[in-house]
Design an enzyme around this catalytic site. Structure first.
Site, PDB file in Angstrom:
ATOM      1  N   CYS A 156      48.222 -13.990  -1.869  1.00 20.70           N
ATOM      2  CA  CYS A 156      48.224 -13.829  -0.416  1.00 20.70           C
ATOM      3  C   CYS A 156      46.943 -13.148   0.043  1.00 20.70           C
ATOM      4  O   CYS A 156      46.091 -12.790  -0.762  1.00 20.70           O
ATOM      5  CB  CYS A 156      49.441 -13.020   0.030  1.00 20.70           C
ATOM      6  SG  CYS A 156      49.460 -11.342  -0.637  1.00 20.70           S
ATOM      7  N   ASP A 160      -0.002   5.748 -30.873  1.00 22.48           N
ATOM      8  CA  ASP A 160       1.054   5.474 -31.841  1.00 22.48           C
ATOM      9  C   ASP A 160       0.399   5.086 -33.161  1.00 22.48           C
ATOM     10  O   ASP A 160      -0.659   4.464 -33.183  1.00 22.48           O
ATOM     11  CB  ASP A 160       1.955   4.346 -31.336  1.00 22.48           C
ATOM     12  CG  ASP A 160       3.073   4.044 -32.312  1.00 22.48           C
ATOM     13  OD1 ASP A 160       3.831   4.972 -32.636  1.00 22.48           O
ATOM     14  OD2 ASP A 160       3.181   2.895 -32.754  1.00 22.48           O
ATOM     15  N   CYS A 201       3.240   1.790   2.892  1.00 23.33           N
ATOM     16  CA  CYS A 201       4.521   1.078   2.772  1.00 23.33           C
ATOM     17  C   CYS A 201       5.525   1.958   2.037  1.00 23.33           C
ATOM     18  O   CYS A 201       6.698   2.062   2.421  1.00 23.33           O
ATOM     19  CB  CYS A 201       4.334  -0.240   2.019  1.00 23.33           C
ATOM     20  SG  CYS A 201       3.170  -1.390   2.779  1.00 23.33           S
ATOM     21  N   CYS A 237       0.839  -1.190   0.000  1.00 25.00           N
ATOM     22  CA  CYS A 237       0.000   0.000   0.000  1.00 25.00           C
ATOM     23  C   CYS A 237       0.878   1.245   0.000  1.00 25.00           C
ATOM     24  O   CYS A 237       2.101   1.169   0.078  1.00 25.00           O
ATOM     25  CB  CYS A 237      -0.937   0.009   1.204  1.00 25.00           C
ATOM     26  SG  CYS A 237      -0.060   0.001   2.782  1.00 25.00           S
TER      27      CYS A 237
END
Length: 1020
Positions: A83, A497, A18, A15
């Site tokens: 190393c 479009d 949140c 929601c």
């Protein structure tokens, strides 16, 4: 200090509250400049200073709120380590890659393990390792798509919980009402058994609500989880007390009852809504992945004097790249050698290939069609056009939409207020209430919480969305979620479009205009035979038209393509090989071909948005074949419906302005945005939004994806690309634009239902909370018991669900001029009865009886043998001079109109015009197979006469009888009509054009009325 932007995937949001919580938590971190969370895309776009805060800090802040930031684990080999200091250096380098949360390197196994955001590529990690002197290589196993797997796992989890809740809720419901179901066994009615059935539902099925409520409480806030958890927990705990301590409520005359079934059913229904919501959201991120999948994997570059294939990531600016026919262009650049036609539809959405010669720009991911060429790379990696489109889609999807759910806005105030009221009321009764005061206080406390249970509030939106989305699916409309439903109801502007949305998206032959004694069939055969050797889509359209017409094509010999101009070939006819040229005006001019007045026709065709191609046989002009991307059957009706809905309609396209304007004119669209690049499409949408408009974008191509994502509502045509559909909010399964009209109508109806749900949900709470608190008890002695509170709560839920189910009766209103489905059914029954009634009747020939009743018009076709007849019952055709007749089907919505006038094209046997009673003027260009309306600008629809100029067939006159009575003229074949006078006086029954000798004045228009015949010598 420099800043970095990162898009974090976030799981677990439900929601707007949140969203608000996550944004607040992120912006509180030191070094974070801005944070925007997108609920629909499930992403958090964060701008921060890398030196002060990192991705791990951002992920931790989100996870502490109870949400999840999914990370992908990458394991790869590292060579060159010796190393522990090597390990430290490599880990530091990996942590410096944007998007990496954690990195761990093992010296013994020589492997690195990285936890990073899904969009981090191995190539980024490899370069970071190599930059400090080591080597990295991927392991053999491929990394799984964890984001997709996590989403599918969430859907499976919700489905399992929903099924378990349903299985336990049914016996709970039956056992809780023995007076309704007396046949149930007595053991199932016992409170202890109901407790055992309800506990798994409350604690396991509803666990996510309790966990979310606890996380919200820790951060001193509330959300929908708080509402659900508080309400159901109140009912559950009260029922537990009644079950195991019934004596507390039996004393004092208070009636005790349990509400286990209510708790279980509420949890199950809310989980059902969450499950449907999770499925409806779709896979937003897959749009980006499919875009990335378009790019070429390798490139052929010239290095050291020879051609070598390398990964596309290694192409550098200024490299010379070789592209052969059928290959994808790897990066952006400029053609230096060679020529070809390139299919750019994956970027521009336009179906026609673009000719490329030296100096022309080419784009990565486009497809080379015909020739081989060499280009110089100018943009690589993140700078290419495809990469920029990907970036635009990401930014648009990650931006915060202007949507807030009503319930979530109220939740933060409503729940604390209810809890305060419950505590205050119970405290007052505990202090001054009658004995036993504790029971009065406990009763009012539980009653207030139960009456304010958020069941109805929680169900108000999900149930309406559930039914609305399901209803949309029945009509071929897929909504991404509640956000799309809400925003579609608020639209003020719709951007369409052109290619693939308003038009079919593929070229087809529209006109065949022969000259110099060449027939239509012969001209089409020459053109199609020559084009058989071509791979150009225009040529394929001509071949398809000839094949459909049943023409037998010859094999082309000595075929050669002339880049940017046309083709040349030898075509056999009657044993003779004839030289055929087909191409543009420049080709004909260069070859010295006399065009016999065809240039004017070519200009007219170009003005109509068509591509005219000249044909010459044996160096003599033979005619023109015109090809165009034709309109879809219902595009104009849909545009008219948008106007009736009060929407501003705009058309956007990458095509040239001349073609775009011609298409818009046919559709009645005034605002045209032509020659728009993919990036600019999103900018145009932003510009409209900046004007305060709520914008919908309708498209079908990859080039539409940024604009679809940027728009308030993105609507993808289902016949388009998967990327466009993934980036959209609404998807039409079919390519019928009328589905957009239905989607908007459904969204308005759904939102109205949702608001009604919220109204009734809050009416129960607003009216009954004071009663539950005991305000009436001192005056009337009425104290609302928890039993009645539970009943009121159930009543609010039932009213909300019932109101939402009314959406199941939604039916899209028929567009103007269409027949309602019920009327179609009635008409069908009547037609069947009529057929049965007339079966066996003696008729001279098929359709002849109908044809010769109330004949209004007769016209001879250009082929000299076909007759068209207009009658009261429709249009008929005879191919044998009237020996037998066949009905010609008119548009489906006007199958049997009264045809008042017929006129045919003087040269093109396929073009016929008809004027009809109360349906207007129609035009066919394929001999009657398909029809298109040609009535824009006519004062009325009752056409009583038609006349065509035999010299310029695009010029016609029409007479109408009803409103706007008079004579109208068109100069574009019926695209637009204008009134020329008030008519000759009286109702015009017949119009005719007569070509008389020049000395007498040229062409006259004759009009026949009840008062006689009148002539107008200036009509044409």
């Amino acid at each position: 200090m420099s800043t970095t932007r990162v898009d974090l995937p976030v799981r677990g949001m439900h929601c707007a509250s949140c969203v608000a919580k996550i944004e607040r938590a992120l912006t509180r971190l030191s070094g974070v400049q801005a944070a925007s969370v997108n609920l629909a895309a499930e992403k958090a776009a964060v701008t921060f200073e890398p030196g002060r805060v990192g991705v791990p800090d951002l992920a931790k802040a989100i996870e502490e709120l109870g949400y999840e930031v999914p990370l992908e684990r990458r394991t790869f080999s590292v060579q060159g380590m010796s190393c522990a200091s090597c390990v430290a250096k490599i880990e530091k380098a990996l942590h410096g890659v944007p998007g990496v949360a954690r990195a761990s390197v093992n010296l013994g196994t020589e492997r690195a393990r990285v936890e990073a955001l899904p969009w981090v590529r191995f190539e980024d990690l490899r370069r970071a390792v190599e930059a400090i002197g080591y080597a990295a290589a991927p392991l053999a196993e491929a990394a799984p798509d964890r984001e997709k797997a996590a989403r599918e796992q969430e859907i499976r989890r919700l489905r399992t919980k929903m099924l378990v809740g349903a299985l336990l809720s049914v016996p709970l419901m039956l056992g809780s009402f023995p007076e309704w179901f007396p046949w149930m066994p007595e053991i199932l009615t016992r409170h202890e058994v109901l407790f055992l059935l309800a506990t798994p539902v409350h604690l396991w099925v509803g666990w996510q609500f309790h966990r979310g409520a606890w996380a919200a409480l820790r951060h001193r806030t509330t959300d929908m989880n708080t509402l659900v958890s508080v309400g159901t927990s109140a009912g559950y705990l009260y029922s537990v007390l009644v079950t195991f301590a019934p004596g507390l409520f039996a004393s004092g005359g208070l009636r005790a009852g349990v509400y286990f079934e209510t708790v279980a059913i509420l949890h199950t229904l809310i989980i059902l809504g969450r499950y449907l919501e999770a499925r409806a959201k779709g896979r937003t991120s897959e749009a980006i992945k499919k875009l990335m999948g378009l790019q070429a994997k390798t490139a052929r570059v010239v290095r050291g004097g020879r051609e070598v294939d390398i990964p596309v990531e290694e192409v550098r600016v200024a490299d010379r790249v070789v592209v052969r026919p059928g290959e994808k262009i790897p990066v952006d650049g400029i053609v230096r050698e060679g020529a070809s036609a390139v299919d750019e539809s994956m970027l521009t959405g336009e179906s026609l290939p673009v000719e490329k010669r030296p100096g022309a720009e080419v784009f990565g991911a486009t497809l080379n069609k015909t020739g081989t060429f060499v280009f110089e790379a100018t943009k690589v990696g993140a700078e290419t056009a495809l990469a920029q489109i990907i970036k635009l889609v990401e930014e648009a999807q990650s931006s915060k939409p202007p949507i807030q759910q009503l319930a979530d806005r109220i939740a933060e105030v409503f729940v604390p207020a209810v809890i305060v009221i419950a505590l205050v009321s119970s405290g007052v009764w505990l202090a001054v209430g009658p004995a036993p005061a504790f029971l009065f206080a406990l009763s009012t406390f539980m009653a207030v919480l139960l009456i304010a249970c958020p069941c109805a509030i929680g169900l108000a939106a999900p149930t309406a969305v559930m039914v609305g989305i399901g209803k949309g699916a029945e009509h071929g409309i897929l909504f991404r979620g509640a956000e799309a439903l809400e925003m579609a109801s608020k639209l003020t502007t719709i951007v369409l479009d052109k290619t693939g949305t308003l038009t079919k998206g593929e070229p087809s032959v529209t006109d065949v205009l022969p000259v110099n004694g060449i027939t239509v069939e012969r001209l089409l055969r020459f053109a199609a035979s020559a084009e058989r050797g071509s791979e150009h889509p225009l040529g394929e359209a001509i071949v398809s038209r000839a094949t459909a017409a049943g023409l037998e094509l010859a094999r082309a010999e000595e075929f050669s393509a002339i880049p940017g101009h046309g083709i040349r070939a030898k075509v056999e006819e009657g044993g003779t090989r004839r030289d055929v040229l087909l191409g543009n005006l420049k080709l004909m001019t260069d070859e010295g071909i006399e065009l016999d007045g065809l240039v004017k026709e070519a200009e007219r065709l170009a003005d109509e948005g068509k591509t005219p191609m000249f044909v010459a046989v044996e160096r003599k002009s033979a005619g023109i074949v015109a090809v165009a991307d034709t309109l879809k059957p219902h595009s104009r009706e849909a545009v008219e419906a948008f106007h009736r809905l009060g929407l501003e309609v705009a058309m956007i396209t990458g095509d040239n302005r001349r073609t775009a304007t011609a298409i818009a004119r046919q559709l009645g669209i005034e605002r045209v945005l032509a020659e728009v690049l993919p990036q600019a499409k999103a900018e145009e949408v932003k510009r409209l939004q900046a004007e305060g408009k709520v914008v919908a974008m309708v498209g079908d191509g990859i080039n539409d994806a940024p604009a679809l994502a940027q728009a308030d509502v993105g609507i993808a045509i289902g016949t388009g690309t998967d990327v466009a559909m993934e980036a959209s909010d609404i998807t039409l399964i079919t390519g019928d634009l009328r589905g957009v009209v239905t989607a908007i109508a459904l969204s308005k109806r759904t939102m109205r239902t949702m608001k009604q749900n919220f109204f009734w949900a809050f009416v129960y709470n607003t009216v009954l909370i004071p009663v539950a608190a005991g305000v009436l008890y001192p005056v009337t002695g009425i104290l609302l018991s928890p039993v009645l509170a539970g009943a009121a709560m159930a009543g609010s839920s039932v009213s909300v669900v019932t109101n939402s189910l009314r959406l199941r009766r939604f039916r899209p209103r028929p567009l103007q001029g269409e027949v309602d489905p019920m009327l179609k059914l009635i008409s069908g029954v009547v037609a069947v009865v009529a057929v049965v009634a007339f079966a066996g009747s003696a008729v001279p020939a098929a359709g002849e009886k109908d044809a010769f009743e109330h004949v209004h018009a007769l016209a001879l076709n250009a082929d000299g043998r076909t007759l068209f007849l207009g009658a009261h019952s429709g249009l008929f055709r005879s191919a044998d001079g009237g020996g037998s007749w066949q009905r010609v089907a008119l548009p489906a919505k006007h199958p049997h109109v009264d045809v008042m006038a017929v006129t045919t094209h003087p040269e093109d046997a396929k073009t016929v015009y008809v004027a009809t009673h109360e349906a207007g003027v129609f035009k066919t260009t394929d001999g009657g197979k398909t029809w298109q309306e040609a009535r824009a600008g006519l004062g009325g629809l009752d056409g009583h006469g038609l006349a065509i100029d035999p010299r310029e067939p695009q010029k016609l006159h029409a007479a109408v009888r009803d409103k706007g009575e008079g004579i109208y003229r068109t100069t574009d074949g019926g695209g637009k009509w204008v009134r020329v006078d008030d008519g000759p006086g009286g109702e015009v029954k017949v119009l005719a054009s007569v070509n008389v000798p020049t000395g007498m004045g040229g062409i006259f228009l004759y009009a026949g009325t009840a008062a006689g015949l009148q002539r107008n010598p200036d009509c044409f």
